[in-house]
Design an enzyme around this catalytic site. Structure first.
Site, mmCIF file in Angstrom:
data_model
loop_
_atom_site.group_PDB
_atom_site.id
_atom_site.type_symbol
_atom_site.label_atom_id
_atom_site.label_comp_id
_atom_site.label_asym_id
_atom_site.label_seq_id
_atom_site.Cartn_x
_atom_site.Cartn_y
_atom_site.Cartn_z
ATOM 1 N N ALA A 70 0.861 -1.190 0.000
ATOM 2 C CA ALA A 70 0.000 0.000 0.000
ATOM 3 C C ALA A 70 0.894 1.234 0.000
ATOM 4 O O ALA A 70 2.035 1.178 0.482
ATOM 5 C CB ALA A 70 -0.874 -0.010 1.245
ATOM 6 N N GLY A 113 0.786 -5.151 0.827
ATOM 7 C CA GLY A 113 -0.370 -5.249 -0.067
ATOM 8 C C GLY A 113 -0.032 -5.894 -1.406
ATOM 9 O O GLY A 113 -0.903 -6.483 -2.054
ATOM 10 N N GLU A 116 -0.370 -9.414 -0.786
ATOM 11 C CA GLU A 116 -1.804 -9.695 -0.555
ATOM 12 C C GLU A 116 -2.600 -9.713 -1.856
ATOM 13 O O GLU A 116 -3.466 -10.563 -2.049
ATOM 14 C CB GLU A 116 -2.372 -8.648 0.418
ATOM 15 C CG GLU A 116 -1.818 -8.841 1.832
ATOM 16 C CD GLU A 116 -2.188 -7.704 2.783
ATOM 17 O OE1 GLU A 116 -1.909 -6.530 2.442
ATOM 18 O OE2 GLU A 116 -2.746 -7.988 3.845
ATOM 19 N N GLU A 136 4.483 -5.207 7.370
ATOM 20 C CA GLU A 136 3.680 -4.167 8.031
ATOM 21 C C GLU A 136 4.110 -3.904 9.466
ATOM 22 O O GLU A 136 3.985 -2.792 9.971
ATOM 23 C CB GLU A 136 2.183 -4.542 7.996
ATOM 24 C CG GLU A 136 1.525 -4.442 6.631
ATOM 25 C CD GLU A 136 1.687 -5.671 5.754
ATOM 26 O OE1 GLU A 136 2.491 -6.568 6.091
ATOM 27 O OE2 GLU A 136 1.008 -5.752 4.708
HETATM 28 C C1 LIG Z 1 -2.066 -3.192 2.581
HETATM 29 C C2 LIG Z 1 -1.552 -3.287 3.973
HETATM 30 C C3 LIG Z 1 -2.635 -2.953 4.941
HETATM 31 O O1 LIG Z 1 -1.240 -4.614 4.251
HETATM 32 C C4 LIG Z 1 -0.394 -2.371 4.304
HETATM 33 C C5 LIG Z 1 0.804 -2.296 3.441
HETATM 34 O O2 LIG Z 1 0.961 -2.800 2.353
HETATM 35 S S1 LIG Z 1 2.018 -1.328 4.125
HETATM 36 C C6 LIG Z 1 3.336 -1.352 2.950
HETATM 37 C C7 LIG Z 1 4.172 -2.550 3.095
HETATM 38 N N1 LIG Z 1 5.360 -2.410 2.262
HETATM 39 C C8 LIG Z 1 6.513 -1.985 2.723
HETATM 40 O O3 LIG Z 1 6.681 -1.688 3.885
HETATM 41 C C9 LIG Z 1 7.644 -1.877 1.706
HETATM 42 C C10 LIG Z 1 8.146 -0.446 1.637
HETATM 43 N N2 LIG Z 1 9.246 -0.321 0.700
HETATM 44 C C11 LIG Z 1 10.497 -0.744 0.986
HETATM 45 O O4 LIG Z 1 10.785 -1.293 2.021
HETATM 46 C C12 LIG Z 1 11.537 -0.478 -0.049
HETATM 47 O O5 LIG Z 1 11.075 0.541 -0.899
HETATM 48 C C13 LIG Z 1 11.894 -1.726 -0.896
HETATM 49 C C14 LIG Z 1 12.642 -2.726 -0.025
HETATM 50 C C15 LIG Z 1 10.654 -2.365 -1.503
HETATM 51 C C16 LIG Z 1 12.831 -1.292 -2.070
HETATM 52 O O6 LIG Z 1 13.935 -0.588 -1.573
HETATM 53 P P1 LIG Z 1 14.860 0.250 -2.591
HETATM 54 O O7 LIG Z 1 15.229 -0.580 -3.753
HETATM 55 O O8 LIG Z 1 15.954 0.830 -1.773
HETATM 56 O O9 LIG Z 1 13.914 1.394 -3.180
HETATM 57 P P2 LIG Z 1 13.386 2.721 -2.398
HETATM 58 O O10 LIG Z 1 14.327 3.834 -2.666
HETATM 59 O O11 LIG Z 1 13.059 2.414 -0.997
HETATM 60 O O12 LIG Z 1 11.988 2.962 -3.173
HETATM 61 C C17 LIG Z 1 11.924 3.575 -4.446
HETATM 62 C C18 LIG Z 1 10.797 4.577 -4.403
HETATM 63 O O13 LIG Z 1 9.582 3.873 -4.161
HETATM 64 C C19 LIG Z 1 8.930 4.443 -3.005
HETATM 65 N N3 LIG Z 1 8.189 3.364 -2.326
HETATM 66 C C20 LIG Z 1 8.579 2.096 -2.135
HETATM 67 N N4 LIG Z 1 7.641 1.416 -1.479
HETATM 68 C C21 LIG Z 1 6.649 2.288 -1.223
HETATM 69 C C22 LIG Z 1 5.394 2.181 -0.562
HETATM 70 N N5 LIG Z 1 4.943 1.013 -0.066
HETATM 71 N N6 LIG Z 1 4.626 3.288 -0.471
HETATM 72 C C23 LIG Z 1 5.032 4.464 -0.996
HETATM 73 N N7 LIG Z 1 6.202 4.619 -1.665
HETATM 74 C C24 LIG Z 1 6.997 3.548 -1.757
HETATM 75 C C25 LIG Z 1 10.083 4.985 -2.183
HETATM 76 O O14 LIG Z 1 9.613 5.924 -1.251
HETATM 77 C C26 LIG Z 1 10.956 5.572 -3.266
HETATM 78 O O15 LIG Z 1 10.410 6.784 -3.737
HETATM 79 P P3 LIG Z 1 11.087 8.210 -3.341
HETATM 80 O O16 LIG Z 1 10.829 8.376 -1.867
HETATM 81 O O17 LIG Z 1 12.534 8.081 -3.677
HETATM 82 O O18 LIG Z 1 10.330 9.213 -4.164
#
Ligand SMILES: CC(C)(O)CC(=O)SCCNC(=O)CCNC(=O)[C@H](O)C(C)(C)COP(=O)(O)OP(=O)(O)OC[C@H]1O[C@@H](n2cnc3c(N)ncnc32)[C@H](O)[C@@H]1OP(=O)(O)O
Length: 262
Positions: A70, A113, A116, A136
């Site tokens: 998400a 998500g 999911e 999460e």
């Molecule tokens: C649906 C529910 C209720 O179950 C809840 C959820 O889904 S909560 C979300 C769960 N997901 C996460 O916690 C993953 C979050 N992302 C990461 O940990 C990392 O991005 C990665 C390991 C997937 C990849 O890392 P890396 O290669 O170092 O890339 P980044 O620089 O981190 O990301 C690139 C760019 O994408 C944006 N990004 C990544 N994931 C998300 C996200 N889930 N939501 C919003 N944006 C996301 C990240 O912020 C980067 O953008 P910029 O900030 O550079 O503009």
């Protein structure tokens, strides 16, 4: 011809244009599932469900990420009253309610998500670089789109609990071994293999594939006795279809069946 929305590309694929294709296309944010993206997925599913040519749907993302979950930035300032009264995420279930079979072609991250929505699909094909996880807990929340339930049913309580409580990720190979994923492919073949399988499924009767899907999904909801009863009722119902008659007649006449989806 492909149609490009803000977050999603849709197309019809396969020789007979009978595969509905949905590609998440928010690359810079690793396909983070914002409201707008999920609305476009839902609209694409509505269109493919209505389209009589389409017999199976493929959902995919990019090579680096199927979807990283998400959209955390969109979600971070939401308050309890808003998410509760607006039933936040309840519209995501559109994917799980799709009557036509859906194959997820997953390369790269399928987290939160992302994992999911892959699990809402009927079959998961994974690229060798796929990583599945429910991180999460690192955000102070829990999986809210089926992760605690579907992951348990897919890989069992101990493995699901370990992934959810530690935020560790599962590789494609581990996911295949544990039954979450049905096949693993080199990254550049995942989508094509999913389309090939989707074409095969779409070549059968659509009414029969919907019945197969309904009966298999009942295994998640019902006791064994109830499930066996439900299966028998659906099996009997195939005798009300022209395609059942055609399938069995074609076999007896040693020819290929021509299904009419009736
Ligand atoms: C649906 C529910 C209720 O179950 C809840 C959820 O889904 S909560 C979300 C769960 N997901 C996460 O916690 C993953 C979050 N992302 C990461 O940990 C990392 O991005 C990665 C390991 C997937 C990849 O890392 P890396 O290669 O170092 O890339 P980044 O620089 O981190 O990301 C690139 C760019 O994408 C944006 N990004 C990544 N994931 C998300 C996200 N889930 N939501 C919003 N944006 C996301 C990240 O912020 C980067 O953008 P910029 O900030 O550079 O503009």
């Amino acid at each position: 011809m492909a149609t490009e929305g803000q977050y999603v590309i849709t197309d019809k694929k396969g020789e007979k244009q009978n595969v509905g294709f949905i590609q998440l296309n928010r690359r810079k944010a690793l396909n983070a599932l914002c409201d707008g993206l999920m609305k476009e997925v839902s609209d694409a599913l509505d269109a493919f469900e209505k389209d009589k040519d389409v017999g199976c749907i493929v959902l995919t993302g990019g090579d680096k990420a199927f979807a990283a979950g998400a959209d955390i930035k969109e979600m971070k300032d939401r308050e309890f009253a808003e998410v509760y009264s607006g039933s936040f995420l309840s519209n995501w279930d559109r994917l799980a309610r799709c009557k036509k079979p859906v194959i997820a072609a997953v390369n790269g991250y399928a987290l939160g998500g992302g994992c999911e929505i892959a699990m809402m699909c009927d079959i998961i094909y994974a690229g060798e670089n796929a990583q599945f996880g429910q991180p999460e807990i690192t955000l102070g929340t829990i999986p809210g789109a089926g992760g605690t339930q579907r992951l348990c049913k897919a890989i069992g309580k101990s493995k699901a609990m370990e992934l959810i409580l530690t935020a560790d990720r599962m590789t494609a190979q581990e996911a295949e071994k544990s039954g979450l994923v049905s096949k693993v492919f080199p990254i550049d073949q995942t989508v094509n293999e999913a389309i090939k399988t989707a074409e095969k499924i779409a070549g059968f009767s659509k009414i029969t594939s919907a019945m197969c899907k309904e009966a298999v999904n009942a295994a998640y909801e019902l006791s064994l006795q109830e499930g066996l009863h439900f299966e028998k009722r659906i099996f009997h119902a195939t005798f009300a279809t022209a395609d059942r008659k055609e399938g069995m007649t074609a076999f007896s006449e040693k020819r290929k069946p021509t299904f009419t989806d009736n």
